[in-house]
Design an enzyme around this catalytic site. Sequence first.
Site: not given
Ligand SMILES: O=C(CO)COP(=O)(O)O
Length: 316
Positions: A173, A226
């Site tokens: 994702k 997510d």
């Molecule tokens: O995986 C994440 C939230 O579930 C954190 O996202 P980022 O690594 O894009 O900040």
Amino acid sequence: MTNPKSEIQNPKSVAILGAGAWGTALANLAAANGHEVRVWSRHGSQTLEAVVKDVHIILSAISMTGVRDVASQVHSFPLSPETIFVTATKGLDPQTTCTPSQIWQTIFPNHAVVVLSGPNLSKEIQMQLPAATVVASNIPTAAELVQLVFSSHRFRVYTNSDPLGVELGGTLKNVIAIAAGVCDGLQLGTNAKAALVTRGLTEIIRVGNNWGAKTGTFYGLSGLGDLLATCNSPLSRNYQVGYQLAGGKTLTEILTNLQGTAEGVNTCRVLIQRAKQQNIAVPITEQVYHLLQGQITPRQALDELMLRDIKPEYNY
Ligand SMILES: O=C(CO)COP(=O)(O)O
Ligand SMILES: NC(=O)C1=CN([C@@H]2O[C@H](COP(=O)(O)OP(=O)(O)OC[C@H]3O[C@@H](n4cnc5c(N)ncnc54)[C@H](OP(=O)(O)O)[C@@H]3O)[C@@H](O)[C@H]2O)C=CC1
């Protein structure tokens, strides 16, 4: 207040490897439940050997670049055969395209390995806002133990028996979150964003199925959940990468000023490699890749996606 079921009758010792944003948030969750928590950072005063000595659980929240090296170091120390490994890293190994849990499991074939992943923006968790996550393992008792260690009235932890699917949901994702940041940065609107995230999920499922993960897992917290969190929040570093690319900054400028790790940049490269090897269609990932390489502009990436051949919706 802890979750009554997780209240400490049997406190565990937990080594957290990585004192970044996520390692620190997870350390605080376990400590708030009364467990003995030791945090290791390569810049800290305690040795890795001292931190992992005699612990029940070793949780890695190391960025992907450091996982193999740190896992190899841990392997050189004596450990109880009962020690459970938990991996919270969302990335892919550039050399082998392996997931972090596959690395841990290969190095520690006789230990239980648990994947922890979900919509968990660490800043919100540090603010004690409510959140949910998934702990997944082939060994149900290991996942249940980790569930008890981290569950509280603010952090709801579900178990799952598809560790690969849970891990890939959280990892893949990040590439779609970069694309979502571009979408918002270009002000393409809510319809466009809904289409992108939904087709992104289709792409994730296609890759996940090829890898051996279960489709249903991707509709859960670590896939769809997510995606919803990171594709819609400026707190996501991956989203920030896409948003700022759309604003005209170069990747180098963005990464120099970004606080923390945006794993999607590396994951995108590894995913392209794997999709080529396995002949999997990943149109969104391809455009994110060309964009990150500086080969196209965000507008050109959009045109490429909109002008693809027309086709039926379901083509996993
Ligand atoms: O995986 C994440 C939230 O579930 C954190 O996202 P980022 O690594 O894009 O900040
Ligand atoms: N932040 C979040 O909201 C979430 C993050 N994650 C995932 O967790 C992982 C870590 O993210 P996050 O904590 O945010 O990132 P940070 O950049 O804040 O921290 C990364 C951590 O990894 C350590 N590290 C990096 N390379 C090495 C290495 N070669 N050897 C030893 N340690 C190393 C860093 O150590 P040092 O400080 O010494 O550089 C630091 O402790 C990522 O895979 C991310 O996708 C998952 C869910 C939520």
